[in-house]
Write a protein that holds these residues in place. Sequence first.
Motif, PDB file in Angstrom:
ATOM      1  N   ILE A 198     -67.715   8.271  56.497  1.00  0.00           N
ATOM      2  CA  ILE A 198     -68.541   9.191  57.265  1.00  0.00           C
ATOM      3  C   ILE A 198     -69.961   8.634  57.341  1.00  0.00           C
ATOM      4  O   ILE A 198     -70.493   8.115  56.360  1.00  0.00           O
ATOM      5  CB  ILE A 198     -68.549  10.618  56.669  1.00  0.00           C
ATOM      6  N   VAL A 230     -69.113  13.930  60.810  1.00  0.00           N
ATOM      7  CA  VAL A 230     -67.680  14.030  60.533  1.00  0.00           C
ATOM      8  C   VAL A 230     -66.931  14.032  61.856  1.00  0.00           C
ATOM      9  O   VAL A 230     -67.234  14.820  62.756  1.00  0.00           O
ATOM     10  CB  VAL A 230     -67.362  15.303  59.731  1.00  0.00           C
ATOM     11  N   ASP A 239     -61.015   5.757  58.397  1.00  0.00           N
ATOM     12  CA  ASP A 239     -61.097   7.204  58.587  1.00  0.00           C
ATOM     13  C   ASP A 239     -61.615   7.931  57.351  1.00  0.00           C
ATOM     14  O   ASP A 239     -61.837   9.149  57.389  1.00  0.00           O
ATOM     15  CB  ASP A 239     -59.739   7.769  58.988  1.00  0.00           C
ATOM     16  N   PHE A 298     -64.528  11.245  50.909  1.00  0.00           N
ATOM     17  CA  PHE A 298     -65.070  10.337  51.913  1.00  0.00           C
ATOM     18  C   PHE A 298     -66.098   9.407  51.274  1.00  0.00           C
ATOM     19  O   PHE A 298     -66.619   9.688  50.199  1.00  0.00           O
ATOM     20  CB  PHE A 298     -65.735  11.127  53.048  1.00  0.00           C
ATOM     21  N   ASN A 354     -61.615  11.645  60.625  1.00  0.00           N
ATOM     22  CA  ASN A 354     -61.867  11.995  59.218  1.00  0.00           C
ATOM     23  C   ASN A 354     -61.032  13.199  58.809  1.00  0.00           C
ATOM     24  O   ASN A 354     -60.494  13.250  57.702  1.00  0.00           O
ATOM     25  CB  ASN A 354     -63.343  12.322  59.006  1.00  0.00           C
ATOM     26  N   TRP A 399     -58.070  13.420  55.997  1.00  0.00           N
ATOM     27  CA  TRP A 399     -58.143  14.354  54.875  1.00  0.00           C
ATOM     28  C   TRP A 399     -56.869  15.207  54.794  1.00  0.00           C
ATOM     29  O   TRP A 399     -56.333  15.428  53.692  1.00  0.00           O
ATOM     30  CB  TRP A 399     -59.361  15.261  55.025  1.00  0.00           C
TER      31      TRP A 399
END
Length: 286
Positions: A242, A107, A239, A131, A111, A115
């Motif tokens: 993962i 991560v 983004d 993700f 990311n 979020w």
Amino acid sequence: MKIEKLIIAVTFYYVEERLKYLSAISHLFSSLANDVQVFITTNTKDESHHDRIMASLDRQLRAEILVPELLGHPYLLTWCHLDIFRKKFDQDQDITHFMYLEDDLCVRPGNIAYWMKAREALRPHGLIPSFLRFELKSGVNTPYSSDVVKQVPFSQLPKVRISDNYYYLNLRKPYQGMYLMDRELMHEHLSGPSCSPDFGIWYIREKAAQGLTFAKVPPGYSSRNLVGYDNSTKQIDPDALIHHTPNNYANNPDTGFGKLPVSELIDRSLTGYIRSLLKPKYIFNS
């Protein structure tokens, strides 16, 4: 956007050769929030194993190793992180976010920023940012979807429209091997049925990572998890990706997982559109 105070819980069933994955992901933890505390739950009480685990982590981390007592079945190890979250939730009101993840998921700060922004966009609809796990084949720089094995028509997916250029899509395979929650979501998780190993449709170990995926799902949606989609490029938001660092699906010719390029996951073709006309569409506009 950066998280203020983050608790990270990682399940690590001790296997020597997997320390390299734990090491790789841990060296990014400090960059995910202003204040980070890490808990590693493991099955081994061997002090030499603990020393190796600690040596594999970023030395700047505040990290603690926990070994559950009276575990019962080894598959329940993945569920022990909830005891940590419950205790920390009650003890420390300054903790703003909680992240559970498997020991091989990378991560990054991008990311987290994705979020945080998505959380506010999806909050009015009772939906949660998610993700998409990806892997890399040896010698190839193309990301492949770890879990979604077939193309899905864009028009067939329930979605939240943010603008002409950006949507959040409700993929049918929402598994991500982790979850991230703020205090509001964690309170819902700890107070409801989703914190029980009996809840949900996945196997026992995978259920530990589902969080609120299947709790209070709005009509027309298969889960509460949505993934960002850039309509201008016709691609999943980078983004929202993962890395599943072992790349074991992508490099295994005997499995169908890890073979679909992420760039081809969403079908925008005319054929896909025609197929989608046979399915109901659910679109929230923000």
